[in-house]
Scaffold this active site. Structure first.
Site, PDB file in Angstrom:
ATOM      1  N   CYS A  30     -14.136 -24.744  -6.112  1.00  0.00           N
ATOM      2  CA  CYS A  30     -14.046 -23.935  -4.895  1.00  0.00           C
ATOM      3  C   CYS A  30     -15.208 -22.946  -4.891  1.00  0.00           C
ATOM      4  O   CYS A  30     -15.952 -22.830  -5.864  1.00  0.00           O
ATOM      5  CB  CYS A  30     -12.713 -23.200  -4.805  1.00  0.00           C
ATOM      6  SG  CYS A  30     -12.429 -22.024  -6.145  1.00  0.00           S
ATOM      7  N   CYS A  33     -15.640 -20.417  -7.675  1.00  0.00           N
ATOM      8  CA  CYS A  33     -16.268 -20.899  -8.911  1.00  0.00           C
ATOM      9  C   CYS A  33     -17.777 -20.654  -8.865  1.00  0.00           C
ATOM     10  O   CYS A  33     -18.373 -20.194  -9.840  1.00  0.00           O
ATOM     11  CB  CYS A  33     -15.996 -22.389  -9.095  1.00  0.00           C
ATOM     12  SG  CYS A  33     -14.266 -22.825  -9.278  1.00  0.00           S
ATOM     13  N   ASP A 460     -35.627 -26.365  20.961  1.00  0.00           N
ATOM     14  CA  ASP A 460     -36.879 -27.111  20.855  1.00  0.00           C
ATOM     15  C   ASP A 460     -37.132 -27.799  22.196  1.00  0.00           C
ATOM     16  O   ASP A 460     -36.179 -28.199  22.880  1.00  0.00           O
ATOM     17  CB  ASP A 460     -36.761 -28.140  19.731  1.00  0.00           C
ATOM     18  CG  ASP A 460     -37.927 -29.109  19.719  1.00  0.00           C
ATOM     19  OD1 ASP A 460     -39.072 -28.636  19.587  1.00  0.00           O
ATOM     20  OD2 ASP A 460     -37.697 -30.320  19.853  1.00  0.00           O
TER      21      ASP A 460
END
Length: 760
Positions: A30, A33, A460
Site C-alpha cells: 500500500c 509502505c 495541444d
C-alpha cells in the site's frame, strides 16, 4: 499519474559528488509502505529519496561515502526488498524487441495471473461456507466439519499475502489494512477451531441459527468460519480489481524508445551497408529513403525532401529540408532520398532526451495517496486498541475469559474492512466501464482526486483541437480564371508529388472537380515547388513566379495571416491564383471548449506551430488569444505547464503526440487522445478513445462523479464500523449479525457503485 506517496522532501543542494541510483523495491502492499521506505532512506545523512509505489522504484540521490549496498540494507531493515540496478542491456538487433520492453509486462502478467488464481480458488471454497453458515436449512449433520475443510485453505493459503504483510509490518512496529485483515480472520478462524475441538460446536447435529437479535451468544458453540473465509475472499476481490487498474508507468518510456529506427543503411566505401542503429557513430553517413524513419539526429549532406516531424514537434506541416539542414531521429522522410551525417547518437539524441523528460516528470510529480490507505493509517491502530481495550475491560469487569475473548473477536470481525476494500475498486470498475462506452479510459483511482481540483486545462493544438491532417481550405482565382479550372490543374500536378501539402491539394481537387488529368514532364524544384505539362499547358505550383498580380499577392498574404499554407498556381508563365491548405479545426472543438468553461476550467492553447496559426485556431474555438502559447519545443511545453502550476493553478493537459508525453506526465491530470501516439496515451492519466475533444469534458465529469461515489462508499464503510464497534465492544453484537452487516455493507457499496453505469 503515478502513485508516489509524497513529494520529494526538501533537501540541501547536492554536492558535486552526489550520485543517483534507481532501486527496485519489493514487498510494498500500500502507499503507506512506500512512505515508510522513503522516510527511512531520507533519514540517512545526505540522502534524498522519492519512492514511487506504482512503479515500485526508489529514485535516490546519495553523497560520497554512501554505497548502494548501504541504501539496500536500509530498505531491507525497514522490512522490504531492494535490488541494485541491472547492468545496461545491449541494444536490440534489427527486428528484436528493445531490452526490458517485454520483461516488465510479462512479470506483471504473471503476478496478475497468480492473484486471479488465488481469488478464484478462495471464492469457490468460501461460497459454500457462507451459505452453510447463514442458511440453517442447508445445515446437515456434521456440516461444520465440511465448512472447516473448505475454510481452512481460504484462511491459510488465500489469506497468505495479508498474513505475510502483517507479520512484516509487525516486526517493524507498523500496522496497515493487512494487519487488521490478518488478525480478524485468524482470530475468527482460531476461535472456530477452539469451539470445534474443545467446545460444543463439533458435536453431531449442531446447528448455527441465524438470529437477527442483539444478544450474547454461547461462545463454546459458535463458529466464525463464514466470517474468516468470506472476508478473505472479499478482500482478495478488492485487491485484484485494484491491481487491474494500477498504472503501468514504464510503458510511456518504452513507447518513446520504440519510436526510433531499428537499423540503418550506412555508406561504407560508396556502398550501403545495413547495421543496427546502436552501431552508428558520430560522423557516419547514412541513407534515408522516402517513408523511412531517420535513424538519429544529423545534418543533410545530400538530397532534398520533406520531413514529417509532427510526432516530436507537434508541427502539422512537414518541413522542407536540403543540404545543410538539421534533422531529428525518429522523424519520417516524406519525400525524396536523403543522405544524413550523424551528429548525435544514443542518449544524446532528442528522442532519448524526451524519454528522460517523461521519466523525470513522473518521478518528480507530487502524488496523491489512496483514500482508503490514508484513512486506515489512523483507523487500523484505533481498532486494534479498541479490541485490546475490550478484552482487558471484560476481563476486569467479569473475569470471564470466554466472554472477554468473544467480545474482542467481535470487535475485530465487525471492523474487518470488507466494504472498505471494495469501496474504491468497485466504483472504479463501474466508472471505467461506463467511461469505455463513452470513449473514456480512467487509468486508476489515484487520478480521480486531481479532476476535482483542476481549474486550468491546457490543450495541444495538432491532433487535439485540430484534425492533425492537412486539408484544402481555400481557393482564390485571379480575374479571368475559373476556380475549378485552377484547382483541377493544380490538383493534377500535385497528384504526382509525395509532399503532404501536395497530397492535400490533390485530394481536395479530386473531391471537388472529379478525376484529374495526367501529367507529363513532371519536375520537382527543391525548395521552390513543382512544374509539369498538363493538357498542353506548362503548369507550375509554388514559389516559381517572379511577379504576382496584386489580387494573387493579396490572397496569399491573407491566407498566411490566417495561419494557412498558401501556394501560388499558374500556367504559361503567369500566376493564376492561390490554393491554401491547413490543419483543419475539428467540428466539435468549439463546443468542447464551451463545455470545459462550464466546468470552471480556463482553456489554454499550447502548440509548436507559429503564433499566427495558433491565434487563428484559438479565435475559431473561443480561446482568448492571451491564453495561447505558441512556437514551443517539447521542453517548452513542460515548462509552460510548470509555470501554470507555479502560479498556484491545478493543471490538466490534453495532448496526442510524443511531444506531449512529458507535459502530460508533468500536469496534475493528463488526458491523452486515443487517436494519438502510444507514448502520449501511456503518459496520460485519462485516455479519450474517440479523439473528440468534447470527451475531455465528459471525462472530467465522470471522474468527479466516480470520486464522489468512492467517497460515499468510504463514508458508509467507516460509518457502519463506527456504529457497530460500540455494540461489539459491549458484548451485545451477535457475530452472525456482524457477518450479515458486513455482507450488507459490501452489497450497499457495490450497488452504490453500479449507479455510475447510468452516467450520461
Amino acid at each position: 499519474m503515478t502513485s508516489s506517496t509524497s513529494s520529494t522532501p526538501t533537501a540541501a543542494p547536492p554536492d558535486a559528488g552526489t550520485r543517483e541510483v534507481e532501486l527496485r523495491i519489493g514487498g510494498m502492499t500500500c502507499a503507506s509502505c512506500a512512505a515508510r521506505v522513503e522516510k527511512k532512506l531520507n533519514r540517512m545523512d545526505g540522502v534524498t529519496a522519492t519512492v514511487n509505489f506504482a512503479t515500485e522504484k526508489a529514485k535516490v540521490s546519495y553523497p560520497p561515502g554512501v554505497e548502494v549496498s548501504d541504501l539496500i540494507d536500509t530498505v531491507v531493515r525497514t522490512g522490504y526488498t531492494a535490488e541494485e540496478p541491472p547492468p545496461p542491456e545491449p541494444e536490440p538487433q534489427p527486428g528484436q524487441t528493445p531490452a526490458g520492453a517485454s520483461a516488465a509486462p510479462s512479470a506483471a502478467e504473471a503476478e496478475q495471473a497468480a492473484a486471479r488464481q488465488r481469488l478464484v480458488v478462495s471464492a469457490l471454497l468460501a461460497a459454500p461456507v457462507v451459505l452453510l453458515s447463514m442458511v440453517p436449512a442447508l445445515q446437515f449433520d456434521n456440516w461444520q466439519w465440511l465448512a472447516l475443510t473448505l475454510a481452512a485453505p481460504v484462511v491459510v493459503w488465500g489469506g497468505l499475502p495479508f498474513h505475510r504483510a502483517a507479520f512484516t509490518n509487525a516486526r517493524h512496529g507498523a500496522a496497515t489494512m493487512d494487519t487488521l485483515v490478518s488478525i480478524g480472520t485468524l482470530a475468527a478462524f482460531g476461535w472456530s477451531l477452539w469451539a470445534l475441538f474443545l467446545g460444543d460446536a463439533g458435536r453431531p447435529g449442531m446447528h448455527d441459527e441465524f438470529r437477527i437479535t442483539v444478544s450474547r451468544m454461547d461462545a463454546a458453540s459458535t463458529i466464525y468460519l463464514e466470517v474468516a473465509a468470506g472476508v478473505v475472499a472479499f478482500i482478495l476481490l478488492g485487491r485484484y480489481l485494484e491491481a487491474r487498474s494500477k498504472r503501468r508507468a514504464g510503458a510511456a518510456l518504452r513507447a518513446l524508445l520504440e519510436l526510433g529506427a531499428k537499423d540503418v543503411a550506412v555508406l561504407r566505401g560508396g556502398r550501403e551497408v545495413r547495421i543496427p542503429v546502436s552501431a552508428l557513430a558520430v560522423g557516419d553517413r547514412f541513407v534515408v529513403r522516402p517513408g523511412e524513419k531517420i535513424a538519429t539526429d544529423g545534418t543533410v549532406v545530400e538530397g532534398a525532401s520533406a520531413v514529417d516531424a509532427s510526432m516530436l514537434t507537434g508541427e502539422s506541416v512537414p518541413v522542407d529540408v536540403g543540404v545543410g539542414d538539421a534533422v531529428t531521429g525518429a522523424t519520417v522522410n516524406a519525400g525524396g532520398r536523403l543522405v544524413v551525417e550523424a551528429t548525435r547518437v544514443g542518449a544524446d539524441t532528442q528522442l532519448a532526451r524526451m524519454a528522460k523528460l517523461v521519466e523525470d516528470a513522473q518521478n518528480g510529480k507530487a502524488q496523491v495517496q489512496r483514500l482508503a490507505d490514508r484513512i486506515s493509517a489512523i483507523f487500523v491502530p484505533v481498532v486494534l486498541l479498541i479490541a485490546l481495550g475490550t478484552l482487558v475491560t471484560w476481563l476486569f469487569v467479569s473475569g470471564d475469559v470466554t466472554a472477554s475473548f468473544t467480545a474482542a473477536v467481535a470487535v475485530l470481525i465487525i471492523a474487518c474492512p470488507c466494504a472498505l476494500g471494495l469501496a474504491t475498486p468497485t466504483a472504479l470498475m463501474a466508472g471505467t466501464g461506463r467511461g469505455a462506452q463513452l470513449g473514456i479510459l480512467i487509468k486508476g483511482p489515484e487520478v480521480l482526486e486531481s479532476t476535482r481540483r483542476v481549474d486550468t486545462i491546457v490543450l495541444d493544438k495538432t491532433g487535439t483541437v485540430t484534425t492533425g491532417r492537412m486539408t484544402l481550405q481555400e481557393v482564390h482565382a485571379a480575374e479571368g480564371t475559373e476556380e475549378k479550372e485552377l484547382l483541377r490543374l493544380a490538383g493534377a500536378l500535385e497528384h504526382a508529388s509525395e509532399h503532404p501539402v501536395a497530397r492535400a491539394i490533390a485530394a481536395g481537387a479530386e473531391q471537388t472537380v472529379g478525376p484529374l488529368p495526367a501529367v507529363e514532364h513532371f519536375e520537382n524544384v527543391p525548395g521552390r515547388g513543382v512544374r509539369g505539362r498538363v493538357e498542353g499547358r506548362e503548369v507550375a505550383v509554388g514559389r516559381l513566379f517572379d511577379e504576382l498580380p496584386e489580387d494573387v499577392a493579396r490572397a496569399r498574404r491573407e491566407a498566411e495571416a490566417a495561419g494557412r499554407t498558401a501556394v501560388v498556381v499558374g500556367w504559361d508563365g503567369a500566376a493564376r491564383g492561390v490554393v491554401a491548405v491547413a490543419d483543419a479545426v475539428k467540428d466539435t472543438s468549439a463546443e468542447a471548449v464551451r463545455q470545459l468553461r462550464e466546468l470552471g476550467l480556463r482553456p489554454v492553447l499550447l502548440t509548436g506551430d507559429n503564433r499566427a496559426v495558433a491565434e487563428s485556431v484559438a479565435r475559431t474555438v473561443g480561446i482568448d488569444p492571451a491564453d495561447v502559447v505558441a512556437e514551443v519545443l517539447p521542453e517548452d511545453k513542460v515548462e509552460a505547464v510548470r509555470r501554470l502550476r507555479a502560479e498556484g493553478r491545478t493543471v490538466a493537459m490534453v495532448g496526442d503526440g510524443v511531444n506531449d508525453a512529458a507535459a502530460l506526465a508533468t500536469a496534475d491530470l493528463g488526458l491523452a487522445m486515443g487517436t494519438g501516439t502510444d507514448a502520449a496515451i501511456e503518459a496520460g492519466d485519462l485516455t479519450l478513445v474517440r479523439g473528440d475533444l468534447r470527451v475531455a469534458a465528459d471525462a472530467i465529469r465522470l471522474s468527479r462523479r466516480t470520486l464522489g461515489t468512492i467517497k460515499g462508499n468510504l463514508v458508509w464503510a467507516f460509518g457502519y464500523n463506527v456504529a457497530a464497534l460500540p455494540l461489539a465492544a459491549a458484548g451485545l453484537l451477535n457475530p452472525m449479525i456482524a457477518g450479515a452487516a458486513m455482507a450488507f455493507s459490501s452489497v450497499f457499496v457495490v450497488s452504490n457503485s453500479l449507479r455510475l453505469r447510468r452516467f450520461s
